[in-house]
Design an enzyme around this catalytic site. Structure first.
Site, PDB file in Angstrom:
ATOM      1  N   SER A 142       2.450   2.891  10.553  1.00 30.18           N
ATOM      2  CA  SER A 142       1.147   2.255  10.823  1.00 30.18           C
ATOM      3  C   SER A 142      -0.010   3.227  10.583  1.00 30.18           C
ATOM      4  O   SER A 142      -1.163   2.810  10.516  1.00 30.18           O
ATOM      5  CB  SER A 142       1.089   1.690  12.255  1.00 30.18           C
ATOM      6  N   HIS A 143       0.279   4.529  10.460  1.00 30.35           N
ATOM      7  CA  HIS A 143      -0.790   5.490  10.153  1.00 30.35           C
ATOM      8  C   HIS A 143      -0.380   6.428   9.015  1.00 30.35           C
ATOM      9  O   HIS A 143      -0.802   7.571   8.957  1.00 30.35           O
ATOM     10  CB  HIS A 143      -1.221   6.240  11.427  1.00 30.35           C
ATOM     11  N   GLU A 161      -0.100  -1.816  13.443  1.00 28.91           N
ATOM     12  CA  GLU A 161       1.237  -2.392  13.611  1.00 28.91           C
ATOM     13  C   GLU A 161       1.161  -3.910  13.364  1.00 28.91           C
ATOM     14  O   GLU A 161       1.992  -4.489  12.673  1.00 28.91           O
ATOM     15  CB  GLU A 161       1.651  -2.104  15.055  1.00 28.91           C
TER      16      GLU A 161
END
Ligand code: NDP
Ligand code: PYC
Length: 344
Positions: A46-47, A188
């Site tokens: 997600s990052h 997410e």
């Protein structure tokens, strides 16, 4: 195009090249590539590289300064170290402020690094790990943009406001946790939308305030805080400490400024560093040895420590490289070839 496995170093160079092509100076490009690659390396999708496009979109929209050089604002004899990010990304400002934060935390037992006027899109654990690498405990927090309804409310107001903590361990990787104060990070939820999958129950409400598992409806509605009123209160504390107290934007103000959640948010960040040795001075027992007993007891019950999954993924990536899908490779090729022209 087939799947590809690349070394951590090769992916770092590739991502830096993409940012250079998009007009970022080497200070900004290097710092944000480091956190994005760390995310990909540690299986924090997600990052990871999925964030590159958002960075370029924010540059193209003129909402971040790609050539900013952060400045240390001198406050002699203060436990507060302040860095003016000059409208650039938080990551370069953090790298600039870390040595002064470390020095003052060692001298006084505790110190704070305040980053103002930055764009922030990244996970917090790389910063917490940088603090623990200096033998200090660290606590990091920042607002985001209004996407989370406070418990009992039904409209976006708080940010997903991440909170991360780290404790140095003399003979191993630090104890680190890092999470959104919403049920999950917004990134997410975006990954669920892209995969066409329903959200787990309890993550979000739609624009009418009714529970939903549809990512599209949730993006138009609000996410929920983790742990009900407890997460709602911690998210509010982060607005107070890392927004209002440091003279920077709160999550609703960020959304007013940007007018969208498709760009990376601009606000401030607060990093606290503590010297366990200084706090425990004069008391019996070594704080690091006592902490080990606590960790052993947790693991002894069959529980895992936070970040263990990440550290395992890191070892694998360092040994075997990072596996990218064909779609990811194609996206990197496109962004490197076209730079900001790749962004609609
Ligand atoms: P997760 O829920 O995925 O993970 C939260 C933490 O809990 C991690 O440290 C994780 O360790 C740990 N953990 C997970 N499961 C267990 C378990 N069973 N036992 C012990 N520990 C466990 O995080 P979020 O989705 O809430 O956040 C993801 C990232 O998004 C964070 O890095 C955060 O900084 C970032 N974020 C950034 C924002 C910003 O504005 N910049 C806003 C919101 C989030 P492990 O990694 O090893 O699984
Ligand atoms: O994943 O919630 C998130 C997020 C917001 C800003 C950066 N990451």
């Amino acid at each position: 195009m087939t799947d590809l496995t690349v070394t951590v170093e090769a992916l770092q160079q590739r991502v830096e090249a993409i940012f250079a092509k998009a007009g970022l100076n080497s200070v900004q490009a290097g710092a944000i590539a480091r956190v994005i690659i760390a995310g990909e390396r540690d299986a924090c999708k997600s990052h990871g590289i999925y964030r590159i496009e958002g960075v370029l979109r924010t540059v193209k929209a003129g909402k971040v300064s790609p050539d900013a050089l952060p400045v240390l604002v001198e406050q002699e004899n203060s436990a507060i170290v302040r860095v003016d990010a000059k409208g650039g990304f938080a990551n370069a400002a953090f790298e600039l402020g870390l040595p002064a934060l470390t020095e003052r935390a060692r001298a006084s037992g505790l110190a704070a690094l305040v980053i103002n006027d930055c764009t922030h899109f990244s996970a917090l654990w790389p910063e917490v790990e940088a603090v623990t690498a200096q033998g200090l405990a660290g606590l990091v927090m920042c607002p985001s943009y209004a996407t989370v309804a406070p418990t009992g409310g039904n409209k976006p107001l708080l940010g997903t406001n991440p909170l991360a903590f780290g404790w140095p361990r003399p003979n191993g990787s630090p104890y680190v946790f890092d999470f959104a104060t919403s049920v999950a990070a917004r990134g997410e939820m975006e990954l669920y939308r892209r995969a066409g999958k329903p959200l787990p129950d309890g993550w979000a409400i739609d624009a009418d305030g009714d529970p939903t598992t549809d990512p599209q409806e949730a993006l138009a509605g609000a996410m929920l805080p983790f742990g009900g009123h407890k997460g709602s209160a911690i998210g509010t504390m982060i607005e107070l400490l890392a927004g209002i107290m440091i003279g920077d934007l709160t999550s609703p103000e960020v959304l007013d400024y940007l007018g969208t959640t498709t760009l990376a948010p601009r606000h401030g960040e607060l990093i606290l560093a503590f010297s366990p040795k200084a706090f425990a001075a004069g008391r019996s027992g070594d704080p690091f040895a006592r902490a080990e007993l606590l960790f052993e007891a947790i693991v002894g019950q069959g529980a895992r420590l936070p970040s263990e999954r990440r550290y395992a993924a890191r070892s694998k990536s360092v040994a075997n490289g990072i596996a990218l899908t064909a779609a990811e490779v194609e996206q990197l090729d496109r962004l490197e070839a076209l730079g900001l022209d790749a962004i609609a």
